[in-house]
Structure formats: C-alpha cells, structure tokens
Design an enzyme around this catalytic site. Sequence first.
Site, PDB file in Angstrom:
ATOM      1  N   SER A 133       0.814  -1.226   0.000  1.00  0.00           N
ATOM      2  CA  SER A 133       0.000   0.000   0.000  1.00  0.00           C
ATOM      3  C   SER A 133       0.840   1.266   0.000  1.00  0.00           C
ATOM      4  O   SER A 133       1.906   1.329   0.629  1.00  0.00           O
ATOM      5  CB  SER A 133      -0.876  -0.015   1.260  1.00  0.00           C
ATOM      6  OG  SER A 133      -1.422   1.248   1.494  1.00  0.00           O
ATOM      7  N   GLU A 135       0.185   3.624   1.736  1.00  0.00           N
ATOM      8  CA  GLU A 135       0.270   4.051   3.137  1.00  0.00           C
ATOM      9  C   GLU A 135       1.673   3.802   3.692  1.00  0.00           C
ATOM     10  O   GLU A 135       2.082   4.461   4.658  1.00  0.00           O
ATOM     11  CB  GLU A 135      -0.753   3.296   3.988  1.00  0.00           C
ATOM     12  CG  GLU A 135      -2.161   3.822   3.872  1.00  0.00           C
ATOM     13  CD  GLU A 135      -2.315   5.223   4.452  1.00  0.00           C
ATOM     14  OE1 GLU A 135      -2.109   5.389   5.664  1.00  0.00           O
ATOM     15  OE2 GLU A 135      -2.646   6.147   3.697  1.00  0.00           O
ATOM     16  N   TYR A 156      -1.648   0.035  10.676  1.00  0.00           N
ATOM     17  CA  TYR A 156      -1.917  -0.641   9.388  1.00  0.00           C
ATOM     18  C   TYR A 156      -0.711  -0.529   8.465  1.00  0.00           C
ATOM     19  O   TYR A 156      -0.268  -1.522   7.873  1.00  0.00           O
ATOM     20  CB  TYR A 156      -3.157  -0.003   8.741  1.00  0.00           C
ATOM     21  CG  TYR A 156      -3.342  -0.371   7.278  1.00  0.00           C
ATOM     22  CD1 TYR A 156      -3.944  -1.574   6.913  1.00  0.00           C
ATOM     23  CD2 TYR A 156      -2.923   0.499   6.261  1.00  0.00           C
ATOM     24  CE1 TYR A 156      -4.114  -1.917   5.568  1.00  0.00           C
ATOM     25  CE2 TYR A 156      -3.091   0.165   4.924  1.00  0.00           C
ATOM     26  CZ  TYR A 156      -3.688  -1.042   4.582  1.00  0.00           C
ATOM     27  OH  TYR A 156      -3.842  -1.372   3.251  1.00  0.00           O
TER      28      TYR A 156
END
Length: 338
Positions: A133, A135, A156
């Site tokens: 990701s 992120e 996460y």
Amino acid sequence: MKRALITGITGQDGSYLAEFLLGKPEYEVHGLVRRSSSLNRQRIDHLFGPEPSIRERFHLHYADLADASSLAGVMERLRPDEVYNLGAQSHVRVSFDQPLYTADVVGLGTLRLLEAVRHLALSKPVRFYQASSSEMYGSAAPPQGPNTPFHPRSPYACAKLYGHWQTVNYREAYNLFACSGILFNHESPRRGESFVTRKITLGATRIKEGLQQKLVMGNLDAKRDWGFAGDYVRAMWLMLQQEQPDDYVVATGETHSVREFLEWTFSQLDLDYHDFVEFDTRYTRPSEVDVLLGDASKARERLGWEAEVDFPGLVKMMVEHDLELARREKFAMGYSSP
Ligand code: NDP
Ligand code: GDR
C-alpha cells in the site's frame, strides 16, 4: 487450466480480480472466505449466476489469515499456480483501535501465507502477489515512487510494510516468484462504505434524495491519488505474467484533496457541500498521511499498464451508482415511484 487463489475475495479488489480472471477462459478461481454470522458475499454473488461457464470455474473455501493450518491445508489441496494476497483489516483509522489484530492479520498473516506458498513451491512453480500500500510511504514527500524511502504513519501501514519486506525477502532468500504491488488508493461503487470516497458519494446522494440531512467528516485537507479499482486489478495480474518477479507502484499520478472530492460529488448533484458537511474529531487519526501522489512510470514502461478511468470519471461512476441506490431506498420506504 490455470488455478488462481485469492485471499480477500469478498472485498472490493477481490471481487474485481475474480471477475477479471474468470473473464479469461483458461482460469479457475478459488477464493478464501471467513465464517461470519451473516452473509457478506454481496460483491461476488453475481459470479454464481446463471452463466455455467463462469460458475463452474469459481469456488470458495473457508480459511483465515490468522490461522496458518487453514492456509497450509488449502494450499496443499488446491496447489494453485497463482496466489493473490488481498485479505486484510484494511481500514487505517480502525488500525489505531485494533493495532495488534491488524498486525496479526496484515503482517503475520502475509508471512503465514508466504510459508504455505514456499512449501508448495518445493514441488511446483507458484507465483505470489502481495497487496502492498501507498500508506507505507506515509509522510515521505510526494511524488512517491519505487525509490522513495518508506515512513509509515499507522499500525496498518507498519503491518503492510512488514508484509512487503517479507515478500521481498522470500523472493531473495528462496527464489520465490513473489511480487509486491504498491497500490495507491483505488475506489469504485463496491468500495466499503466507511472509506472516505464511498462515504461521500453515499452521503451526498442520500442527502439529494432527502434521506439524510448532513455528512460528518474528518480531515478535508488530506490529499490522495485516487484511481478505479477495476483498472488496478489488471496491474496485479500483469505483475504475475512477467518473466521476472519485481515490485511496482500503481497510481494515476494525480492528487486531489478530500475537499475536492466533496466539491465534485456535491456539484454533480447541484448541491453545495458547505451546506451539509460538519466536522468531528471522531474521524481524524492520531497521525495522518497528508499527501499521496504516485509515480507509476515503472508499471507503465514494464507492464504497459495505464489507468483508464480518470478522477472525474471515477466520481461520476460512484455518484451515478449511489444515486440509484438512494432512489431505490426511497422507493422502498414508500416515498414515490423510482
Ligand atoms: P477490503 O477491506 O474491501 O477487503 C478486505 C478483504 O480481506 C475482505 O474480503 C475481508 O473479508 C478479508 N479479510 C479480512 N480479514 C481477514 C482474515 N483474517 N483472513 C482472511 N481474509 C480476511 O479491501 P480492498 O479490497 O479495498 O483491498 C484489498 C487489499 O489491498 C487489502 O489488503 C488492502 O489493505 C490493500 N490495499 C487496498 C487499497 C485500496 O485503495 N483499496 C490500496 C492499497 C492496498 P470479510 O469480507 O470477511 O471481512
Ligand atoms: P486511506 O483511506 O486511509 O487513505 O486508506 P480513507 O478513505 O479511509 O481515508 C482517506 C483520507 O480521508 C480522510 N478523511 C476521512 N476518512 C474516512 N475514512 N472517513 C472520514 O469521515 C474522513 N474524513 C476525512 C482520512 O483522514 C484520510 O486522510 C485506504 C485503504 O483502502 C487502505 O487499505 C489502503 O492501503 C490505502 O487507502 C492506500
């Protein structure tokens, strides 16, 4: 026949990937599902429809990324050619409330699956895709590309980074055909209702139909590189069709703020978002990712991948879908004919 195994098949990406692979007559698709007290297979139900040539090549199996024995069992039984690891506790805000659970499923879950794949690879060729990701870039300055250092900003993102490095390590240590796709945000009418784009298109269309009065939001200044999920699953498959395994960034190369997403959505409905949107800290995060903007030039050059749906096209697709849903909801409540 080629046999694909997908974790997270009931999610947004899993459903598009299953559809994409079943569209190729040479694929048999197997998905892992978790037991839940009520059925949550709305995104894939249509694949069990009247078309036998699809239905007969689509199969579900119970297993969980938290349960290594279930993963090993499925891997031994099915002996897939391609494994796509899309399963995750994928909500960033929720990961602050459930950090250990998120680390277990997203981080260790990837390792559990890699171990099962490594054992299978001793007796047959198998290719592995990891859903990494954007992120993981967190607070790194934009644009973020394959050479940008990671700086995760949530439990996460830390868990995804662990899964990413385990994938890279299994490739290097065991010569496994393992690819990590670093995908920037991708959305669709099948996006989970609590992610910001879908929350906005669902909320605005319900407001338009008189079913809701206001929309309560968090940080409107965050910027994301939003693409269409249907385009992004094609990139996952392309990665596994190359001669050599590698990692790729997948993104549109455009960034927009949450505020812009609100403006585009409400103006499509002839509404002004200022009249309906309120702020609540409930929807902010202890540490935020301010700007994501991906550099997908490697994916373009090596995979020939291109995003086909642009930002206005994405907003329009989601608004049209959710307006239809709101109209049906209103009709079901006995307001008027659809
Ligand atoms: P969703 O949240 O829509 O789907 C997640 C899927 O994972 C669901 O099928 C869910 O099953 C399953 N799952 C959750 N926990 C477990 C578990 N313990 N064991 C097995 N399966 C589990 O995510 P998306 O489809 O949007 O994303 C797919 C993947 O890509 C995720 O890994 C996500 O983190 C990652 N990603 C997503 C991006 C995006 O913008 N969408 C961008 C970059 C990466 P159930 O239905 O039972 O809850
Ligand atoms: P993100 O997606 O955290 O980028 O992770 P999300 O849509 O949840 O948030 C995007 C940005 O919007 C801001 N925001 C709000 N977010 C939500 N959910 N609800 C709100 O009310 C709200 N108001 C403002 C957030 O603060 C954030 O800045 C998604 C997930 O799909 C991950 O699994 C994936 O890895 C990344 O995208 C890439």
